[in-house]
Scaffold this active site. Structure first.
Site, PDB file in Angstrom:
ATOM      1  N   SER A   7       0.840  -1.195   0.000  1.00 20.66           N
ATOM      2  CA  SER A   7       0.000   0.000   0.000  1.00 20.66           C
ATOM      3  C   SER A   7       0.876   1.247   0.000  1.00 20.66           C
ATOM      4  O   SER A   7       1.624   1.501   0.948  1.00 20.66           O
ATOM      5  CB  SER A   7      -0.907   0.027   1.229  1.00 20.66           C
ATOM      6  OG  SER A   7      -1.461   1.327   1.361  1.00 20.66           O
ATOM      7  N   HIS A  32      -1.257  -1.539  -4.088  1.00 21.65           N
ATOM      8  CA  HIS A  32      -2.523  -1.193  -3.436  1.00 21.65           C
ATOM      9  C   HIS A  32      -2.639   0.328  -3.322  1.00 21.65           C
ATOM     10  O   HIS A  32      -1.754   0.995  -2.782  1.00 21.65           O
ATOM     11  CB  HIS A  32      -2.551  -1.850  -2.051  1.00 21.65           C
ATOM     12  CG  HIS A  32      -3.871  -1.766  -1.354  1.00 21.65           C
ATOM     13  ND1 HIS A  32      -4.925  -2.609  -1.621  1.00 21.65           N
ATOM     14  CD2 HIS A  32      -4.301  -0.931  -0.381  1.00 21.65           C
ATOM     15  CE1 HIS A  32      -5.944  -2.309  -0.836  1.00 21.65           C
ATOM     16  NE2 HIS A  32      -5.601  -1.282  -0.074  1.00 21.65           N
ATOM     17  N   ASP A  34      -4.959   3.326  -1.954  1.00 20.34           N
ATOM     18  CA  ASP A  34      -6.035   3.654  -1.013  1.00 20.34           C
ATOM     19  C   ASP A  34      -6.600   5.036  -1.290  1.00 20.34           C
ATOM     20  O   ASP A  34      -5.955   6.043  -1.004  1.00 20.34           O
ATOM     21  CB  ASP A  34      -5.484   3.634   0.413  1.00 20.34           C
ATOM     22  CG  ASP A  34      -5.205   2.223   0.907  1.00 20.34           C
ATOM     23  OD1 ASP A  34      -6.135   1.393   0.857  1.00 20.34           O
ATOM     24  OD2 ASP A  34      -4.063   1.954   1.323  1.00 20.34           O
ATOM     25  N   MET A  36      -9.239   7.819  -0.316  1.00 20.87           N
ATOM     26  CA  MET A  36     -10.071   8.202   0.836  1.00 20.87           C
ATOM     27  C   MET A  36     -10.623   9.604   0.624  1.00 20.87           C
ATOM     28  O   MET A  36      -9.895  10.495   0.177  1.00 20.87           O
ATOM     29  CB  MET A  36      -9.218   8.216   2.109  1.00 20.87           C
ATOM     30  CG  MET A  36      -8.519   6.900   2.382  1.00 20.87           C
ATOM     31  SD  MET A  36      -7.522   7.048   3.872  1.00 20.87           S
ATOM     32  CE  MET A  36      -6.825   5.410   3.951  1.00 20.87           C
ATOM     33  N   HIS A  65      -8.458   0.575  -3.887  1.00 17.47           N
ATOM     34  CA  HIS A  65      -9.366   0.388  -2.753  1.00 17.47           C
ATOM     35  C   HIS A  65     -10.092   1.710  -2.508  1.00 17.47           C
ATOM     36  O   HIS A  65      -9.494   2.663  -2.011  1.00 17.47           O
ATOM     37  CB  HIS A  65      -8.514  -0.039  -1.539  1.00 17.47           C
ATOM     38  CG  HIS A  65      -9.283  -0.228  -0.273  1.00 17.47           C
ATOM     39  ND1 HIS A  65      -8.656  -0.357   0.954  1.00 17.47           N
ATOM     40  CD2 HIS A  65     -10.619  -0.317  -0.020  1.00 17.47           C
ATOM     41  CE1 HIS A  65      -9.566  -0.512   1.889  1.00 17.47           C
ATOM     42  NE2 HIS A  65     -10.762  -0.480   1.335  1.00 17.47           N
ATOM     43  N   MET A  67     -12.325   4.010  -0.601  1.00 18.31           N
ATOM     44  CA  MET A  67     -12.974   4.303   0.680  1.00 18.31           C
ATOM     45  C   MET A  67     -13.663   5.649   0.535  1.00 18.31           C
ATOM     46  O   MET A  67     -13.249   6.668   1.103  1.00 18.31           O
ATOM     47  CB  MET A  67     -11.922   4.307   1.807  1.00 18.31           C
ATOM     48  CG  MET A  67     -11.444   2.912   2.156  1.00 18.31           C
ATOM     49  SD  MET A  67      -9.891   2.913   3.060  1.00 18.31           S
ATOM     50  CE  MET A  67      -8.741   3.007   1.698  1.00 18.31           C
ATOM     51  N   MET A 136     -11.316  -6.128   5.821  1.00 15.80           N
ATOM     52  CA  MET A 136     -10.491  -5.148   6.535  1.00 15.80           C
ATOM     53  C   MET A 136     -10.085  -5.731   7.890  1.00 15.80           C
ATOM     54  O   MET A 136     -10.931  -6.195   8.654  1.00 15.80           O
ATOM     55  CB  MET A 136     -11.262  -3.839   6.754  1.00 15.80           C
ATOM     56  CG  MET A 136     -11.471  -2.986   5.507  1.00 15.80           C
ATOM     57  SD  MET A 136      -9.971  -2.600   4.582  1.00 15.80           S
ATOM     58  CE  MET A 136      -9.014  -1.674   5.790  1.00 15.80           C
ATOM     59  N   ASP A 174      -6.291  -6.488   4.760  1.00 20.77           N
ATOM     60  CA  ASP A 174      -5.702  -5.157   4.682  1.00 20.77           C
ATOM     61  C   ASP A 174      -5.732  -4.476   6.044  1.00 20.77           C
ATOM     62  O   ASP A 174      -6.809  -4.249   6.604  1.00 20.77           O
ATOM     63  CB  ASP A 174      -6.525  -4.351   3.654  1.00 20.77           C
ATOM     64  CG  ASP A 174      -6.041  -2.934   3.446  1.00 20.77           C
ATOM     65  OD1 ASP A 174      -4.973  -2.570   3.967  1.00 20.77           O
ATOM     66  OD2 ASP A 174      -6.744  -2.173   2.745  1.00 20.77           O
TER      67      ASP A 174
HETATM   68  C1  DX5 Z   1      -6.334   1.542   5.666  1.00 18.60           C
HETATM   69  C2  DX5 Z   1      -5.901   1.174   4.277  1.00 18.60           C
HETATM   70  C3  DX5 Z   1      -4.741   0.279   4.232  1.00 18.60           C
HETATM   71  C4  DX5 Z   1      -3.466   0.832   4.823  1.00 18.60           C
HETATM   72  C5  DX5 Z   1      -2.691  -0.337   5.367  1.00 18.60           C
HETATM   73  O1  DX5 Z   1      -7.567   2.161   5.612  1.00 18.60           O
HETATM   74  O2  DX5 Z   1      -6.950   0.534   3.578  1.00 18.60           O
HETATM   75  O3  DX5 Z   1      -4.495  -0.208   2.913  1.00 18.60           O
HETATM   76  O4  DX5 Z   1      -2.685   1.520   3.899  1.00 18.60           O
HETATM   77  O5  DX5 Z   1      -1.589   0.159   6.016  1.00 18.60           O
HETATM   78  P1  DX5 Z   1      -0.804  -0.671   7.111  1.00 18.60           P
HETATM   79  O6  DX5 Z   1      -0.248  -1.887   6.424  1.00 18.60           O
HETATM   80  O7  DX5 Z   1       0.231   0.295   7.552  1.00 18.60           O
HETATM   81  O8  DX5 Z   1      -1.766  -1.034   8.193  1.00 18.60           O
HETATM   82 ZN    ZN Z   2      -6.486  -0.447   1.636  1.00 21.18          ZN
END
Ligand code: DX5
Ligand code: ZN
Length: 215
Positions: A7, A32, A34, A36, A65, A67, A136, A174
């Site tokens: 990620s 990955h 993310d 948001m 991903h 969110m 998650m 994740d």
């Molecule tokens: C959290 C994300 C993850 C995050 C994971 O909301 O979806 O993908 O980047 O990071 P680590 O591996 O640091 O928990």
């Molecule tokens: Zn993620």
């Protein structure tokens, strides 16, 4: 085989292209990403223009991903930016299956994610339309959190159900995953592993990717 999906949320944002290339060369098949929106989760990360900029630096599969609320509004943008797999949250859309169908109609792989408090059985009626389920293992929104142990049982329950139906879906996990707790998740049935901090905050990210692939 276990697939590693680093990620970039934990990477150096001023050198995203180099960071992406580095983990790809170390053997990570996915990257990955993310996204948001500050509404579905209490944090803002990046959107399609950033993903499209990284696309030029790596051939890894882009595991996006989302969110964000009402993700259907932006599916075309993320496909144009280079997404290969798009995950939407069960909790973020009125009709998750119609979003999945739209993504698949564009020739892209589709997944649905569930937050820690959402039971995984809500997805049982739609599994035959999915390419992957993302469970998650932390509350979505931030990298660097600790894995919530109860979420491992959701992975186990889903894999058991899939096996009982003879289905071979990918299960991605994740949040809070490290080389130390990885085998608990793969033993429970996960085969796509997201890791942000464990890889990009390490002194030698390549070494961690290789180590995680060999577990
Ligand atoms: C959290 C994300 C993850 C995050 C994971 O909301 O979806 O993908 O980047 O990071 P680590 O591996 O640091 O928990
Ligand atoms: Zn993620």
């Amino acid at each position: 085989m276990t697939i590693i999906s680093p990620s970039v949320l934990a990477a150096d944002f001023s050198r995203l292209g180099e960071e992406a290339k580095k983990v790809e060369l170390a053997g990570a098949e996915y990257l990955h990403l993310d996204v948001m929106d500050g509404i579905f989760v209490p944090n803002i990360s990046f959107g399609a223009p950033v993903i499209s900029a990284i696309r030029k630096s790596t051939n890894a599969l882009f595991d996006v991903h989302l969110m964000i609320v009402d993700p259907q509004r932006y599916i075309d943008d993320f496909i144009k930016a280079g997404a290969d797999i798009i995950t939407v949250h069960y909790e973020s859309c009125d009709n998750p299956l119609s979003v999945v169908r739209y993504i698949k109609s564009k020739g892209i792989r589709a997944a649905i994610s569930v937050k820690p408090a959402t039971p995984v059985d809500v997805l049982f009626p739609m599994l035959d339309e999915l390419d992957m389920v993302l469970i998650m293992t932390v509350e979505p929104g931030f990298g660097g959190q600790k894995l919530i142990p109860e979420t491992v049982e959701k992975v186990r329950a889903l894999r058991k159900y899939l096996d009982s139906k003879g289905m071979k879906l990918d299960i991605e996990v994740d949040g809070g995953i490290t080389p130390e707790n990885l085998s608990t998740l793969t033993e429970a049935g996960a085969n796509v592993i997201v890791a942000g901090s464990a890889i990009f905050k390490a002194a030698d990210p390549e070494k961690v990717v290789k180590e995680m692939k060999n577990i």
